[in-house]
Motif scaffolding. Structure first.
Motif, short mmCIF file in Angstrom:
data_model
loop_
_atom_site.label_atom_id
_atom_site.label_comp_id
_atom_site.label_asym_id
_atom_site.label_seq_id
_atom_site.Cartn_x
_atom_site.Cartn_y
_atom_site.Cartn_z
N ILE A 17 9.65 90.46 28.05
CA ILE A 17 9.17 91.00 29.38
C ILE A 17 11.28 90.89 29.63
O ILE A 17 10.99 91.33 30.99
N MET A 18 11.87 90.08 29.21
CA MET A 18 13.82 90.12 29.28
C MET A 18 13.42 92.37 29.37
O MET A 18 14.92 92.03 29.36
N THR A 19 13.50 92.07 28.05
CA THR A 19 13.47 93.74 27.91
C THR A 19 13.37 94.80 28.78
O THR A 19 14.04 95.41 29.02
N ILE A 20 11.61 94.62 29.67
CA ILE A 20 11.60 95.82 30.08
C ILE A 20 12.41 95.66 31.94
O ILE A 20 12.29 96.25 32.65
N LEU A 21 13.17 93.81 31.85
CA LEU A 21 13.71 94.25 33.37
C LEU A 21 14.79 95.30 33.18
O LEU A 21 15.15 95.96 34.04
N VAL A 22 15.53 94.97 32.28
CA VAL A 22 16.71 96.01 31.99
C VAL A 22 16.06 97.64 32.09
O VAL A 22 17.17 98.55 32.58
N LEU A 23 14.56 97.89 31.50
CA LEU A 23 13.93 99.49 31.84
C LEU A 23 13.81 99.69 33.29
O LEU A 23 13.98 100.90 33.67
N SER A 49 17.65 87.60 37.58
CA SER A 49 15.72 87.27 36.41
C SER A 49 16.37 86.86 35.01
O SER A 49 15.40 85.93 34.46
N PHE A 50 16.92 87.69 34.35
CA PHE A 50 17.41 87.65 33.11
C PHE A 50 17.70 86.75 32.49
O PHE A 50 17.67 85.79 31.46
N PHE A 51 18.69 85.83 32.84
CA PHE A 51 19.39 84.27 32.72
C PHE A 51 18.45 83.62 32.87
O PHE A 51 18.46 82.50 32.31
N TRP A 52 17.72 83.77 33.99
CA TRP A 52 16.16 82.49 34.93
C TRP A 52 15.34 82.42 33.91
O TRP A 52 15.52 80.93 33.34
N LEU A 53 15.28 83.33 33.16
CA LEU A 53 14.13 83.58 31.71
C LEU A 53 14.42 83.37 30.56
O LEU A 53 14.25 82.21 29.97
N LEU A 87 5.15 88.68 35.64
CA LEU A 87 5.50 89.66 36.43
C LEU A 87 6.55 89.52 36.93
O LEU A 87 7.62 90.48 37.97
N PHE A 88 8.41 88.85 36.72
CA PHE A 88 9.77 89.51 36.56
C PHE A 88 9.33 90.72 36.82
O PHE A 88 10.56 90.55 37.14
N PRO A 89 9.37 91.15 35.81
CA PRO A 89 9.91 92.78 36.05
C PRO A 89 9.51 93.34 37.25
O PRO A 89 10.53 94.17 37.88
#
Length: 196
Positions: A17-23, A49-53, A87-89
């Motif tokens: 999930i955290m990796t998809i955020l940057v994409l 989003s990244f730091f919250w996760l 659902l975060f990304p």
């Protein structure tokens, strides 16, 4: 049941999930400082989003590190929490492209709140099966500060829906900065002194 498979599964899903955020980050239309500055809301959304996760992952790690066994209810609560977190990304992409849109901000805040509520449920399932009183108290402490966290996010959702749309994302930032991070630091400090 043993916790190892569940913790490995949770770690893997949160890492994805955290990796998809940057994409999902947009590229600047022009590759210069003004082009990068134009995407400041997108970068802010990504960072929150990244730091919250990441903060949520640290909380789960801190709570689970001394737990030996989990129940079926814990598995279901964990799965529900991962569903909302997945659902975060999607919501981050929407809110970063529509930062001043109340619907986007409310949607982001609702997903963050539902993820936290699922986290409270998961923590509650651990208190039902844990026999070590110190670990039980640690989970109860975590549930209490997560409840305050939900309150801050709920206020943010209300403000985002009524008078100030960015309040949805700002409330997630404030909850992490004022409640979650200090609580994790306090938990680790107390845990080092009480649990061997």
């Amino acid at each position: 049941m043993n916790k190892e498979r569940t913790t490995a599964f949770t770690d893997a899903i949160l890492a994805i999930i955290m990796t998809i955020l940057v994409l999902e980050l947009q590229e600047p239309k022009t590759l210069n400082w003004s082009g990068i500055w134009a995407l400041r809301e997108s970068y802010f959304s990504y960072a929150i989003s990244f730091f919250w996760l990441g903060t949520m992952w640290i909380g789960i790690h801190n709570e689970w590190q001394h737990i030996e066994k989990i129940s079926g209810a814990t598995l279901w609560a964990n799965l529900v929490m991962l569903f909302w977190a997945s659902l975060f990304p999607y919501t981050t992409k929407i809110v970063s492209a529509n930062f001043d849109n109340k619907t986007a901000q409310v949607m982001y805040g609702v997903i963050a709140t539902l993820t936290t509520i699922s986290n409270i449920w998961m923590s509650h399932t651990l208190t039902k099966i844990e026999t070590n009183e110190k670990l039980k108290l640690k989970s109860i402490f975590r549930q209490r500060w997560l409840t305050i966290d939900v309150g801050i996010k709920t206020i943010g959702i209300i403000l985002a829906a009524t008078i100030y749309p960015p309040a949805g994302m700002i409330s997630v930032f404030v909850a992490a900065l004022v409640i979650a991070i200090p609580a994790h630091i306090l938990e680790n400090t107390k845990l080092k002194h009480k649990i061997i």
